[in-house]
Design an enzyme around this catalytic site. Structure first.
Site, mmCIF file in Angstrom:
data_model
loop_
_atom_site.group_PDB
_atom_site.id
_atom_site.type_symbol
_atom_site.label_atom_id
_atom_site.label_comp_id
_atom_site.label_asym_id
_atom_site.label_seq_id
_atom_site.Cartn_x
_atom_site.Cartn_y
_atom_site.Cartn_z
ATOM 1 N N ASP A 17 0.839 -1.194 0.000
ATOM 2 C CA ASP A 17 0.000 0.000 0.000
ATOM 3 C C ASP A 17 0.873 1.243 0.000
ATOM 4 O OD1 ASP A 17 0.588 -0.902 2.772
ATOM 5 O OD2 ASP A 17 -0.422 0.953 3.354
ATOM 6 N N GLU A 65 -0.249 -1.064 5.714
ATOM 7 C CA GLU A 65 0.780 -0.698 6.688
ATOM 8 C C GLU A 65 0.688 0.777 7.026
ATOM 9 O OE1 GLU A 65 4.735 0.851 7.976
ATOM 10 O OE2 GLU A 65 3.551 1.375 6.215
#
Length: 369
Positions: free
Chosen positions: A71, A133
């Protein structure tokens, strides 16, 4: 596949934190199938975001994990000079959202897969890809929970966040809470007929300030700057106008803890100060990382990266979660964290190839005797 091309593919997937990442995971899955590498896709509870765990070599033998999140933070800043999700090269810089944090490391690892898959490894190299994350390490716990069913207990984990390929041995843990207050709106001339939500937040904010000051004289670890755990109010919002009683108010509060201190526990006095009409929600948490300089993983990371370890950094990573699950962990990846989360984020070509070379050196170390 050259690492530059792999990075271009990865950057093109708009895997902004909190959004689906299935297309990227499908791309990686197909690539692993082409190279004969077994893998597992591990869905998160959201239903549209996935972790992936792949293994090259004998899974019944202890090996090493190479870990990265896929991400990225949003790329809405006006200072981008081109589409942030189309990788471009300028003067040796590979520019694009996530190029540095941290699709560059993922590209270095994946581009090495064909070479690693051709080797007869005596111990496995595992690839762990995680989601969200950037929202506080929300995805990787679901992968870590499955580790005992996926492989023998790993000898260590290298989390490839941008550190200039310098192994980082320690970072603080973190916990974030959202504190919401409900009130009753009305005209400010008659506060007796309503309830001021911002006023209901004041005891919580006061407790946060007191706890912040108290931590300065608490437990300390000289590896960090500052050497104590910290706590701060990051945002406060609420109200419409000065002559209207606010019906709602909210604060975001974080704690960062030195190794050995529970970051959630640091927020205890703040949570205890929440009175009537105030709710507290834990948004995210991860533990601190602490790896001794003499540990086998620290020595290995120094050899693979060809750089001496750094004792500590200020930012946090998923490494603390792997360590808490019993997997020794270190942070070591290409690029500079100062370039992350900014327009024109980049990784240099040399940095990308250096990271790939580090991965191949691990393959050399684990090659069959």
């Amino acid at each position: 596949m050259p690492p530059e091309l792999m990075l271009a593919h990865l950057v093109a997937f708009r895997t902004v934190v909190g959004r689906p990442n299935g297309a990227l995971i499908d791309f990686v899955r197909d690539y692993l199938i082409e190279n004969g590498v077994p893998f597992s896709v591990i869905a998160g509870p959201e239903g549209d975001r996935f972790n992936l765990f792949a293994s090259i070599g004998p899974v019944g033998v202890p090996g090493y994990i190479l870990s990265g999140h896929v991400d990225v933070v949003p790329a809405g800043e006006p200072d981008w000079r081109a589409d942030p999700f189309t990788l471009r090269e300028e003067a040796g810089r590979l520019i694009g959202r996530g190029a540095c944090d941290m699709k560059g490391f993922v590209a270095a690892v994946l581009s090495a897969v064909p070479d690693l898959a051709r080797r007869e490894l005596a111990a496995p190299i595992h690839i762990a890809l995680s989601y969200d994350e950037e929202a506080g390490c929300l995805g990787v716990p679901h992968l870590i929970k499955r580790l005992p069913t996926l492989c023998a207990a790993p000898l260590g984990c290298i989390v490839g966040e941008p550190t200039g390929l310098v192994p980082v041995l320690r970072h603080k843990g973190k916990a974030t809470i959202r504190v919401s207050a409900e009130g009753i709106s009305g005209h400010s001339s008659r506060p007796d007929l309503g309830c001021n939500a911002i006023h209901r937040l004041i005891p919580v904010l006061t407790a946060a300030r007191a706890q912040s000051a108290a931590l300065e004289s608490g437990a300390q670890d000289a590896h960090f700057a500052p050497p104590w755990s910290t706590l701060q109010v990051g945002t406060v919002s609420g109200g419409q106008a000065v002559n209207i009683l606010p019906a709602a108010a909210e604060a975001m509060i974080e704690a960062r803890a030195i190794a050995g201190v529970d970051p959630q526990g640091l927020l205890g006095p703040v949570v205890a100060a929440a009175g009537e009409g105030v709710t507290v929600e834990l948004q995210s948490t991860y533990p601190a990382l602490s790896l001794d300089e003499t540990s086998p993983l620290a020595v290995l990371a120094a050899e693979l990266s060809e750089n001496a370890p750094l004792s500590a950094v200020s930012f946090g990573t998923e490494a603390g979660l792997f360590q808490a699950a019993g997997v020794p962990s270190v942070v070591c990846g290409p690029g500079d964290i100062a370039r992350a989360h900014k327009p024109e984020e980049y990784l240099t070509v040399d940095e990308l190839h250096a990271a790939r070379a580090m991965v191949l050196r691990l393959g050399d170390r684990l090659g069959a005797v």
